[in-house]
Design a protein around this motif. Structure first.
Motif, short mmCIF file in Angstrom:
data_model
loop_
_atom_site.label_atom_id
_atom_site.label_comp_id
_atom_site.label_asym_id
_atom_site.label_seq_id
_atom_site.Cartn_x
_atom_site.Cartn_y
_atom_site.Cartn_z
N GLY A 124 10.81 -1.20 35.05
CA GLY A 124 11.44 -1.83 33.90
C GLY A 124 10.79 -3.15 33.55
N ARG A 125 10.46 -3.90 34.60
CA ARG A 125 9.81 -5.19 34.36
C ARG A 125 8.38 -5.00 33.85
NH1 ARG A 125 10.69 -8.69 39.37
NH2 ARG A 125 12.82 -7.96 39.05
N ALA A 126 7.70 -3.99 34.38
CA ALA A 126 6.32 -3.72 33.93
C ALA A 126 6.30 -3.36 32.44
CB ALA A 126 5.71 -2.59 34.75
N ILE A 127 7.28 -2.56 32.01
CA ILE A 127 7.35 -2.18 30.59
C ILE A 127 7.67 -3.42 29.75
CG2 ILE A 127 8.63 -0.84 28.85
CD1 ILE A 127 9.06 1.32 31.04
N ALA A 128 8.66 -4.22 30.19
CA ALA A 128 9.06 -5.41 29.43
C ALA A 128 7.90 -6.39 29.29
CB ALA A 128 10.25 -6.07 30.11
N GLN B 242 -1.43 -1.35 31.43
CA GLN B 242 -2.86 -1.19 31.72
C GLN B 242 -3.36 -2.19 32.77
OE1 GLN B 242 -4.86 1.45 30.73
NE2 GLN B 242 -2.82 2.18 30.13
N ASP B 243 -2.43 -2.89 33.36
CA ASP B 243 -2.72 -3.77 34.48
C ASP B 243 -3.24 -2.92 35.65
OD1 ASP B 243 -1.62 -6.58 35.70
OD2 ASP B 243 -1.26 -4.92 37.11
N GLU B 244 -4.10 -3.48 36.46
CA GLU B 244 -4.74 -2.72 37.54
C GLU B 244 -3.71 -2.02 38.44
OE1 GLU B 244 -7.68 -3.58 41.33
OE2 GLU B 244 -7.14 -5.24 40.01
N TYR B 245 -2.63 -2.73 38.76
CA TYR B 245 -1.62 -2.18 39.66
C TYR B 245 -0.90 -0.98 39.02
CZ TYR B 245 2.54 -2.07 42.70
OH TYR B 245 3.54 -1.70 43.56
N TRP B 246 -0.61 -1.09 37.71
CA TRP B 246 0.26 -0.11 37.05
C TRP B 246 -0.48 1.05 36.39
CZ3 TRP B 246 5.24 0.06 37.97
CH2 TRP B 246 5.87 -1.10 38.43
N LYS B 247 -1.77 0.82 36.08
CA LYS B 247 -2.53 1.82 35.30
C LYS B 247 -2.47 3.24 35.89
CE LYS B 247 -7.17 2.47 33.37
NZ LYS B 247 -6.76 3.12 32.12
N ILE C 181 4.08 2.43 44.11
CA ILE C 181 4.75 1.61 43.10
C ILE C 181 5.93 0.99 43.85
CG2 ILE C 181 6.17 1.65 41.00
CD1 ILE C 181 3.13 1.87 40.51
N SER C 182 5.94 -0.32 43.95
CA SER C 182 6.88 -1.00 44.84
C SER C 182 6.72 -0.37 46.23
CB SER C 182 8.31 -0.91 44.28
OG SER C 182 9.18 -1.74 45.03
N ASN C 183 7.77 0.14 46.85
CA ASN C 183 7.63 0.75 48.19
C ASN C 183 7.58 2.27 48.11
OD1 ASN C 183 8.13 -1.89 48.85
ND2 ASN C 183 9.73 -1.46 50.34
#
Lengths: 279, 118
Positions: free
Chosen positions: A17-21, A26-31, A266-268
């Motif tokens: 939710g925070r990543a979407i907000a 396209q951040d390296e962690y989330w891509k 993603i997280s844990n």
């Protein structure tokens, strides 16, 4: 009669939710996580569902431990998200579908699944985030929705076989609904993760990948495991895979895999995603 | 009192069963109240008083005041509810995981990344 176009299973980590907000897709962690979705967006654009039945587990927003139904079905005109206490943004309300809700309730009770009906129901991140991921950048989710909540919090939990059969009964209910609606079923949560205890951070890639593979053509494979087996194999919260299995139970006949993605972490959590079309 | 059924032992893991639910009810109920921003603020003003208001046991109160997650679990806390308490202090799941496993946060995160290889 209504038609089930297919089903989607997707993880529901609050952190998404925070990543979407914050537009971190396209951040390296989330891509590697967000890049799993465009093929499923394309499929949804093609099969054009009107209604989403969302099978998930509540994490202490709608249900406290004072009353914990094993299976519950929403029957509200609208479902509100609300503050869950950990600082993720609250999302706009979701439209219900009272006709389908009550048809499902009647059909499920007739099939001897004595579910709890909820005419008011707050929906938490396990319901909202998958819809945000599947229909991104919308003011309000374009689907009418029916929430189906499975208890994966207070043990004893329903067995894997029970969840699969519950899913079958949901599928039969949808398919006997006198409507021309096109329905997509979404199962949320998992895959392997454990938040609590000295084993926190436990992830089981080998099991997750086998589970995803078997879910397409041999979904009963996982019913050989008891709920404690599943805790041991997938972590205390990995048992949310029961929601995936329930979703799979709803799909009639043979299915074909549209797309899948699997990414750690993603997280844990081992984040899984699968879309299957009903034949 | 506890159930007479034989329990499955999984190392490093507490299944949130009836025994845990009975032991932890007050603690989990307090954590459930943290869905409200007003309650979170009230807790921060007087943590011990807030614990007393929910009739936490001395063991639960001590675990909450020291923010010791393993002790909170031993006292019947459920992970999803404890996460709401952790959120008040800005702890994410890697902070909580690191604390429980006795690792640094960096080492804990590296362990998660490692689980994705092979």
């Amino acid at each position: 009669m209504a038609k089930i176009v297919g089903g989607i299973n997707v993880t529901h980590v609050p952190y998404i939710g925070r990543a979407i907000a914050n537009n971190l897709q396209q951040d390296e962690y989330w891509k590697p996580f967000f890049d799993g979705f465009p093929p499923i967006h394309d499929w949804l654009a093609k099969v054009k569902p009107d209604v989403a039945v969302v099978i998930y587990n509540d994490h202490g927003l709608n249900f406290f431990l004072d009353k914990m139904p094993t299976f519950s079905v929403g029957a509200a005109p609208e479902y509100q998200n609300a503050d869950e206490g950990w600082g993720i943004p609250t999302l706009p309300p979701y439209k219900g579908d009272l006709d389908l809700s009550w048809h499902m309730i009647e059909s499920l009770i007739e099939a001897e699944f004595d579910i709890t009906t909820c005419q008011e129901m707050l929906v938490d991140h396990a319901f909202t985030l998958p819809l945000e991921l599947l229909w991104p950048n919308q003011k309000q989710c374009p689907m009418r929705t029916v929430p189906v909540c499975v208890n994966t919090v207070q043990f004893p939990l329903p067995t894997a076989a029970r969840c699969f059969n519950f899913g079958r009964a949901i599928g039969k209910a949808i398919e006997s609904w006198e409507s021309d609606a096109r329905v997509v079923v979404i199962g949320t949560g998992g895959l392997s993760h454990q938040l609590d205890g000295q084993r926190a951070g436990f992830i089981n890639k080998e099991f997750d990948l086998m589970f995803m593979e078997k879910l397409v053509n041999d979904p009963l494979w996982v019913t050989r495991y008891s709920v404690p087996d599943l805790v041991e194999l997938t972590g205390t919260q990995g048992v949310e895979l029961l929601n995936w299995l329930t979703m799979r139970g709803t799909l009639p006949g043979d299915v074909s895999l549209i797309h899948s993605n699997y990414h750690i972490p993603i997280s844990n959590t081992a984040a899984g995603l699968m879309a299957m079309a009903a034949e | 009192m506890s159930t007479t059924r034989q329990k499955r032992v999984i190392p490093g893991t507490t299944i949130f069963d009836g025994d845990q639910a009975r032991k932890g009810y007050a603690l989990n109920k307090m954590c459930f109240s943290f869905n409200s921003a007003d309650n979170r603020a009230e807790f921060l003003k007087d943590k011990e008083g807030y614990c007393a208001k929910f009739h936490l046991t001395p063991e639960q109160t001590e675990a909450v005041l020291s923010l010791n997650v393993l002790k909170m679990i031993a006292a019947g806390g459920n992970a999803y509810f404890l996460a709401k308490l952790g959120g008040i202090f800005g702890l994410d799941m890697q902070d909580i995981g690191a604390q429980q496993t006795g690792m640094t946060k960096e080492a804990f995160k590296a362990k998660l990344v490692e689980a994705g290889k092979n």
